[in-house]
Design an enzyme around this catalytic site. Structure first.
Site, PDB file in Angstrom:
ATOM      1  N   GLY A  94     -31.770  -4.051  20.117  1.00  0.00           N
ATOM      2  CA  GLY A  94     -30.987  -2.891  21.679  1.00  0.00           C
ATOM      3  C   GLY A  94     -31.150  -1.403  20.927  1.00  0.00           C
ATOM      4  O   GLY A  94     -31.780  -1.487  20.187  1.00  0.00           O
TER       5      GLY A  94
ATOM      6  N   GLY B 141     -28.362   2.053  20.758  1.00  0.00           N
ATOM      7  CA  GLY B 141     -27.926   2.862  19.954  1.00  0.00           C
ATOM      8  C   GLY B 141     -28.534   3.702  21.075  1.00  0.00           C
ATOM      9  O   GLY B 141     -29.521   4.063  21.297  1.00  0.00           O
ATOM     10  N   GLU B 142     -27.195   4.938  20.872  1.00  0.00           N
ATOM     11  CA  GLU B 142     -27.168   6.045  21.931  1.00  0.00           C
ATOM     12  C   GLU B 142     -28.263   6.804  20.256  1.00  0.00           C
ATOM     13  O   GLU B 142     -29.437   8.303  20.650  1.00  0.00           O
ATOM     14  CB  GLU B 142     -26.242   6.533  21.399  1.00  0.00           C
ATOM     15  CG  GLU B 142     -26.133   7.967  21.764  1.00  0.00           C
ATOM     16  CD  GLU B 142     -25.267   9.173  21.199  1.00  0.00           C
ATOM     17  OE1 GLU B 142     -25.495  10.005  21.429  1.00  0.00           O
ATOM     18  OE2 GLU B 142     -24.390   9.210  20.827  1.00  0.00           O
ATOM     19  N   PHE B 143     -28.643   6.743  19.466  1.00  0.00           N
ATOM     20  CA  PHE B 143     -28.907   7.092  18.315  1.00  0.00           C
ATOM     21  C   PHE B 143     -30.337   6.472  17.541  1.00  0.00           C
ATOM     22  O   PHE B 143     -31.105   7.078  17.224  1.00  0.00           O
ATOM     23  CB  PHE B 143     -28.301   7.847  16.648  1.00  0.00           C
ATOM     24  CG  PHE B 143     -27.151   8.601  17.004  1.00  0.00           C
ATOM     25  CD1 PHE B 143     -25.677   7.185  17.505  1.00  0.00           C
ATOM     26  CD2 PHE B 143     -27.053   9.374  17.186  1.00  0.00           C
ATOM     27  CE1 PHE B 143     -24.569   8.510  18.121  1.00  0.00           C
ATOM     28  CE2 PHE B 143     -25.665  10.268  17.373  1.00  0.00           C
ATOM     29  CZ  PHE B 143     -24.493   9.725  18.072  1.00  0.00           C
ATOM     30  N   GLY B 144     -30.683   5.318  18.191  1.00  0.00           N
ATOM     31  CA  GLY B 144     -31.830   4.963  18.009  1.00  0.00           C
ATOM     32  C   GLY B 144     -31.503   3.153  17.933  1.00  0.00           C
ATOM     33  O   GLY B 144     -30.575   3.106  18.625  1.00  0.00           O
ATOM     34  N   GLU B 145     -32.806   2.597  17.364  1.00  0.00           N
ATOM     35  CA  GLU B 145     -32.825   1.041  18.051  1.00  0.00           C
ATOM     36  C   GLU B 145     -31.854   0.241  16.866  1.00  0.00           C
ATOM     37  O   GLU B 145     -31.150   0.830  15.942  1.00  0.00           O
ATOM     38  CB  GLU B 145     -33.974   0.402  17.061  1.00  0.00           C
ATOM     39  CG  GLU B 145     -35.137   0.750  18.405  1.00  0.00           C
ATOM     40  CD  GLU B 145     -35.553   2.070  18.077  1.00  0.00           C
ATOM     41  OE1 GLU B 145     -36.378   2.039  18.681  1.00  0.00           O
ATOM     42  OE2 GLU B 145     -35.660   2.979  16.999  1.00  0.00           O
ATOM     43  N   VAL B 146     -31.292  -1.129  17.225  1.00  0.00           N
ATOM     44  CA  VAL B 146     -30.311  -1.806  16.821  1.00  0.00           C
ATOM     45  C   VAL B 146     -30.978  -2.773  16.256  1.00  0.00           C
ATOM     46  O   VAL B 146     -31.756  -3.162  17.141  1.00  0.00           O
ATOM     47  CB  VAL B 146     -28.791  -2.042  17.778  1.00  0.00           C
ATOM     48  CG1 VAL B 146     -28.004  -2.791  16.836  1.00  0.00           C
ATOM     49  CG2 VAL B 146     -27.998  -0.795  17.877  1.00  0.00           C
TER      50      VAL B 146
ATOM     51  N   LYS C  17     -28.144  -0.588  12.469  1.00  0.00           N
ATOM     52  CA  LYS C  17     -27.827   0.705  13.909  1.00  0.00           C
ATOM     53  C   LYS C  17     -28.384   1.327  12.655  1.00  0.00           C
ATOM     54  O   LYS C  17     -28.349   1.826  11.757  1.00  0.00           O
ATOM     55  CB  LYS C  17     -26.557   1.261  14.109  1.00  0.00           C
ATOM     56  CG  LYS C  17     -26.235   0.330  15.232  1.00  0.00           C
ATOM     57  CD  LYS C  17     -24.822   1.191  15.615  1.00  0.00           C
ATOM     58  CE  LYS C  17     -23.944   0.311  17.165  1.00  0.00           C
ATOM     59  NZ  LYS C  17     -23.312   1.338  17.472  1.00  0.00           N
TER      60      LYS C  17
ATOM     61  N   ASP D 125     -13.209   3.549  25.331  1.00  0.00           N
ATOM     62  CA  ASP D 125     -13.701   3.149  26.039  1.00  0.00           C
ATOM     63  C   ASP D 125     -14.310   1.906  25.870  1.00  0.00           C
ATOM     64  O   ASP D 125     -15.049   0.918  26.074  1.00  0.00           O
ATOM     65  CB  ASP D 125     -15.385   4.292  25.770  1.00  0.00           C
ATOM     66  CG  ASP D 125     -16.326   3.680  26.556  1.00  0.00           C
ATOM     67  OD1 ASP D 125     -16.336   2.892  26.959  1.00  0.00           O
ATOM     68  OD2 ASP D 125     -17.832   3.302  26.236  1.00  0.00           O
TER      69      ASP D 125
HETATM   70  P1  AMP Z   1     -24.289  -0.049  20.231  1.00  0.00           P
HETATM   71  O1  AMP Z   1     -25.282   1.558  20.318  1.00  0.00           O
HETATM   72  O2  AMP Z   1     -23.250  -0.513  19.162  1.00  0.00           O
HETATM   73  O3  AMP Z   1     -23.668   0.196  21.862  1.00  0.00           O
HETATM   74  O4  AMP Z   1     -25.352  -0.995  20.116  1.00  0.00           O
HETATM   75  C1  AMP Z   1     -26.415  -1.624  21.472  1.00  0.00           C
HETATM   76  C2  AMP Z   1     -26.871  -2.891  21.529  1.00  0.00           C
HETATM   77  O5  AMP Z   1     -27.262  -3.611  20.277  1.00  0.00           O
HETATM   78  C3  AMP Z   1     -24.729  -3.298  21.727  1.00  0.00           C
HETATM   79  O6  AMP Z   1     -25.042  -3.494  23.420  1.00  0.00           O
HETATM   80  C4  AMP Z   1     -25.580  -5.512  21.613  1.00  0.00           C
HETATM   81  O7  AMP Z   1     -26.889  -5.600  22.081  1.00  0.00           O
HETATM   82  C5  AMP Z   1     -26.311  -4.634  20.529  1.00  0.00           C
HETATM   83  N1  AMP Z   1     -25.273  -5.085  19.053  1.00  0.00           N
HETATM   84  C6  AMP Z   1     -24.104  -3.464  18.628  1.00  0.00           C
HETATM   85  N2  AMP Z   1     -24.335  -4.450  17.211  1.00  0.00           N
HETATM   86  C7  AMP Z   1     -24.411  -5.437  17.117  1.00  0.00           C
HETATM   87  C8  AMP Z   1     -24.222  -6.499  16.704  1.00  0.00           C
HETATM   88  N3  AMP Z   1     -22.750  -5.725  15.374  1.00  0.00           N
HETATM   89  N4  AMP Z   1     -24.350  -7.732  16.924  1.00  0.00           N
HETATM   90  C9  AMP Z   1     -25.372  -8.026  17.718  1.00  0.00           C
HETATM   91  N5  AMP Z   1     -25.418  -7.093  18.922  1.00  0.00           N
HETATM   92  C10 AMP Z   1     -25.584  -6.208  18.305  1.00  0.00           C
END
Ligand code: AMP
Length: 992
Positions: A632, A634-639, A657, A754
């Site tokens: 995924g 995130g706001e700051f970089g890849e997850v 993250k 949120d």
């Molecule tokens: P976020 O920055 O927390 O919104 O994360 C971005 C995306 O990464 C989310 O919409 C999820 O698809 C994935 N993600 C974040 N945290 C997790 C996690 N603990 N387990 C699985 N996927 C995650």
């Protein structure tokens, strides 16, 4: 008794001074101000004549030369007091239907009247009465409505004067004016100030739209919608609108006005572009300086025309610079590469005319003596003779012993444009070319190869060459290459023989075997000619042929085995070295083990946010983390998904993250604040923090937040992907988990702000956990966030009205959002309020509309949603209540059997009787798409259902028969057909 009997006069002066110092609040329109009147107030007291029983009395005081009137009453020793004080007629302004009454008063402590206070009270009442005209001294108690009982927060004893300030709201005013009245029932009160005002959102210009001053609130409206007008020389596609909150603040502007071409925004007005600047379109952009090689224009220019001798290509934007023609290419060189072939190279023109779309074309002339003529079509150019972007071209099929003249011309977008659009005479020096000529020597080419003789072990070959070698250009050698035809690729051996004649005999060949041959000739200057075609010749059969084949096969097989063994060996070594490296790692620092805190601590309370991270999160060494796959953004970089293997602990799957490179210190702190918050929580339904990477040497590459891994990702997406696949009790089970997590957060006084299905994560046992914590993030990172005028961002369709109107974010506003999450879950990830705009959503909520029940939603669950969406936040259930109720429903599955009323046209948000533009669906696929069931398009086509009339004839059985099996999908399609049959298209949301 006088109110001030026994109170030190000095203190009273203080009261008045203090009163004067109270400043008027901004954005308030005052209708009555007792203190500011500065003269006799003329308020009516009742009863008029009471003999020696005194009611409200006016008391005049002078302070610093100014006079003040206050009213007091103090009949504490008398029974059955009913003393009224009525203001003069207060004119109401049209549309001010909601006014504030601010009172300043002092109430004496009953205990300070030794023995005389048997009937003493410490409160009084505020009344109001509306009227269309001033009724003078006529006073009828019965016409007054009670607004509130006014009680002091602090009572005044003999020695200490305590002033109370209370504000009450009088709502739903509709007549021309009103009176206020104060009823004393036996207290000792001094009324120091009465101020009646209403609030307004001041006239303003936002996004170049001007909005008039607007009275805030009224008719139970927390938000008042106001239309605006674009300022002069600005236009907008959509009518600009904005909301005025009860507190007199503008929020959520809709419909941006933008300055017309030739104008730019300067401090809320559209100003003409200055001379030498231009703006071509209606936009929020600034005027730009006239670009290079254009003519400066007077103010208000829409574009800048080209200067003489400069042009724009048709593909150039009319706002871009103009350019001249390129000069000639330089340093043209021709090099012979092989027979009949040469390479032309050159350098780009010195002056490109300011363009980067330079291309080149080649012209060729063949000259004999002084007579030149075009080379004709025989000559080949590689890659082409025109439109070249590289500064080289390979020319082939040239004849030997001729002079060629090559001309290379540079072009650009504008030269092409010029040739079409302007007479040549207008062009500046146009031919940009250089000429070179050379005497070309043609290397020989092999034309035919033939078998002259063969035996079981030898082959004799000869070949022809063209052109026939002349004495001075005789080829001096040939290269003959051959190999066995059927050799395994890995062991193929090419043998090269160098020959001086066009003949060769090859010996020691295998009997009965096919060989492939190729010959190439080289001229005297070393240039290579073309190779011959590949030819195949076979030796005659002999006795050894079989055994040779077997040996070759055996060698091939052994080679393959060897290769496989090597690959396996290398892989195992790699794996071993990997595990060893893990086992040797010893770096691991652990912060104190954290137990759940009672109250959440805002990391901002720490001067250095890094201290908060250290306190609440465990530091992990980056070598204990293996990233496996991006899951995924995130706001700051890849997850990433990955593995955390801390020595001495079981390996666990984690989400990682990362902080992308190039962040600022503030972003770094915001990034880590999520860990500081998450680290304080420990609950089954809150995403668990494993730790952070902040301290290692290479921190800049490795800043990470590591959390437990949730296999099924975000809840909204997961439900959309599994539409219709879960039973109600499974969905309610998920909601129970989320509610439990939210209860834990609210118990810790953490307000999420949120909460939405996209911020809930799901693991492989369908457990739901609340995630996405951050500080200033409040929604900065949420794509749903919409800016308000005060700069914050709010995900409108998930947010409670009071949080939108005046940023009152509380656990009760989280409960509203939870209601929306309930709806998202029961509707399998449907977008709340479908495609309604944020503006429409706010309007609907304001007008008491609520989302309708999703399809198949148990009635009890929908009732709970409606409770979460009560306007009065104090009436909404708390998360504890929600958990209890959901538990109850889960314990008695029968309670989920009663299904809430469902209107398919509303709930699926079908334009159920028509396509989106109001016309009937034009095709079955358009209809299926509108109900998000496109995956069944083929099923309908295969079953021969190709018109909407046929669709309308379908029964539930038919739908099943064409292959729609999932109950949820079956229902969605069936309901939609039902809705289509009922030719009424109804409202889009449900009124409560
Ligand atoms: P976020 O920055 O927390 O919104 O994360 C971005 C995306 O990464 C989310 O919409 C999820 O698809 C994935 N993600 C974040 N945290 C997790 C996690 N603990 N387990 C699985 N996927 C995650």
């Amino acid at each position: 008794m006088d109110f001030f009997t026994g109170i030190r006069p000095l203190l009273f002066s203080y009261v008045l001074i203090n009163g004067i110092l109270i400043t008027l609040q901004t954005k308030e329109e005052v209708l009555l101000d007792m203190k500011a009147t500065g003269g006799e107030l003329g308020w009516l007291t009742w009863p008029l004549d009471q003999g020696d029983k005194l009611g409200w009395e006016v008391v005049q005081r002078t302070l610093n030369g100014s006079q003040f009137y206050t009213y007091s009453v103090c009949n504490v020793g008398e029974r059955e007091q009913d003393n009224w004080l009525r203001t003069t007629f207060i004119q109401r302004r049209p549309s001010a239907s909601r006014v504030f009454v601010e009172l300043q008063f002092i109430v004496r402590d009953c205990n300070s009247f030794d023995g005389t206070s048997l009937t003493c009270k410490e409160t009084f009442n505020l009344f109001t009465s509306e009227s269309d005209a001033d009724v003078g001294t006529t006073f009828r108690k019965g016409q007054f409505k009670k607004v509130a009982t006014i009680a002091p927060d602090e009572i005044t004893s003999k020695n200490e004067l305590r002033i109370n300030t209370e504000t009450r709201v009088v709502e739903n005013l509709s007549r021309k004016g009103f009176y206020l009245a104060f009823q004393d029932i036996g207290a000792c009160i001094a009324l120091l100030s009465v101020r009646v005002y209403y609030k307004t959102c001041p006239a303003t210009v936002k996004s170049l739209a001007s909005f008039p001053e607007t009275v805030a609130g009224g008719e139970n409206q927390a938000l008042r919608e106001v239309n605006g007008v674009c300022v002069d020389n600005a236009i907008s596609e959509e009518l600009p609108r904005i909301y005025c909150t009860v507190d007199g603040e503008w929020v959520v502007p809709v419909g941006q006005c933008q300055c017309k071409p030739g104008y730019e925004e300067v401090k809320d007005v559209c100003q003409e572009c200055q001379a030498g600047f231009f703006k071509a379109a209606t936009s929020s952009d600034k005027c730009e300086p006239c670009p290079a090689n254009t003519q400066r224009q007077d103010s208000g220019a829409l574009f800048c025309p080209c200067m003489y001798g400069f042009y724009r290509a048709p593909t150039d934007p009319p706002t871009g610079p103009c350019s001249g023609l390129p000069s000639a290419p330089r340093d043209l060189v021709a090099t012979t590469t092989s027979a009949g072939k040469l390479l032309l190279t050159w350098s780009p023109p010195e002056d490109t005319g300011g363009r980067n779309d330079i291309t080149y074309s080649i012209e060729c002339q063949r000259c004999e003596g002084t007579a030149c003529q075009p080379c004709g079509e025989k000559i080949r150019y590689e890659p082409a003779s025109t439109g070249l972007t590289d500064t080289k071209v390979s020319v082939s099929e040239l004849d030997a012993h001729l002079n060629y003249t090559f001309t290379v011309e540079a072009h650009s977008g504008v030269s092409l444009f010029m040739s079409d659009a302007e007479p040549r005479a207008n062009k500046p020096p146009s031919t940009s070319a250089l000429t070179t000529s050379l005497l070309y020597t043609d290397p020989p080419k092999i034309t035919t190869m033939r078998l002259v003789e063969r035996s079981s072990t030898s082959l004799s070959l000869s070949w022809d060459v063209s052109p026939r070698p002349r004495v001075q250009h005789r080829p001096i050698r040939y290269e003959l290459t051959y190999c066995k035809k059927d050799d395994n690729l890995d062991v193929t051996t090419f043998i090269v023989l160098k020959q001086e004649k066009n003949f060769a005999q090859i010996n020691d060949l295998a009997p009965g075997t096919a060989y492939l041959f190729r010959v190439q000739a080289f001229s005297s200057d070393g240039s290579a000619g073309g190779s011959s075609m590949e030819e195949q010749f076979e030796t005659l059969l002999g006795e050894q042929s079989n055994s040779t084949a077997i040996i070759i096969a055996a060698v091939g097989g052994a080679t393959m085995l060897f290769i496989v063994a090597m690959v396996l060996f290398v892989r195992r070594r790699k794996r071993n070295s990997h595990t060893r490296q893990g086992a040797e790692d010893t770096y691991f620092s652990s912060s104190e083990q954290l137990k759940p805190l009672k109250t959440y601590v805002d990391p901002h309370t720490y001067e250095d946010p890094n201290t908060a991270v250290l306190k609440f999160a465990t530091e992990i060494h980056p070598s204990h983390i293996t990233k496996q796959k991006v899951i995924g953004a995130g706001e700051f970089g890849e997850v990433y998904r990955g593995i955390l293997k801390v020595p001495g602990r079981k390996e666990v799957a984690v989400a990682i993250k990362t902080l992308k490179p190039g962040y600022t210190e503030k972003q770094r702190q915001d990034f880590l604040s999520e860990a500081s918050i998450m680290g304080q929580f420990s609950h089954q339904n809150i995403i668990r923090l494993e730790g952070v990477v902040t301290k290692c040497k290479d921190f800049f590459k490795h800043a990470m937040i590591v959390t437990e891994y949730m296999e099924n990702g975000a809840l909204d997406r997961y439900l959309r992907d599994h539409d219709g696949e879960f039973a109600s009790f499974q969905l309610v089970g998920m909601l129970r988990g989320i509610a439990a997590g939210m209860k834990y957060l609210s118990d810790m006084s953490y307000v999420h702000r949120d909460l939405a299905a996209r911020n809930i994560l799901v693991n492989n046992t369908l457990e739901c956990k609340v995630s996405d914590f951050g500080l200033s993030r409040v929604l900065e990172d949420d794509p749903e966030g919409t800016y308000t005028t005060s700069g914050g961002k709010i995900p409108i369709r998930w947010t409670a009205p009071e949080a939108i109107a005046y940023r009152k974010f509380t656990s009760a506003s989280d409960v509203w959002s939870f209601g929306i999450v309930m709806w998202e879950v029961m509707a399998f990830g449907e977008r709340p309020y479908w495609d309604m705009s944020n503006h429409e959503v706010m309007k609907a909520i304001n007008e008491a509309f609520r989302l309708p029940a999703p399809m198949d939603c148990p009635s009890a669950v929908y009732q709970l949603m409606l409770q979460c969406w009560l306007q009065d936040r104090s009436k909404r259930p708390r998360f504890g209540d929600i958990v209890n109720l959901l538990d109850k429903l889960l314990r008695s599955p029968d309670s989920l059997k009663t299904i809430a009323d469902f209107d398919p046209r509303v709930s699926i948000r079908l334009p159920s009787t028509s396509g989106s533009d109001g016309s009937p669906f034009r095709s079955v696929s358009e209809w299926l798409e509108s109900i998000k069931m496109s995956q069944y398009s083929e099923n309908f086509t295969c079953a021969g259902v190709v018109t909407m009339d046929q669709v309308l004839q379908m029964k539930n059985e038919d739908i099943k028969n064409i292959g729609v099996r999932l109950p949820g999908h079956l229902k969605r399609i069936a309901y939609s057909i039902l809705g289509l049959k009922d030719q009424t298209s109804t409202l889009s949301v449900f009124a409560v």
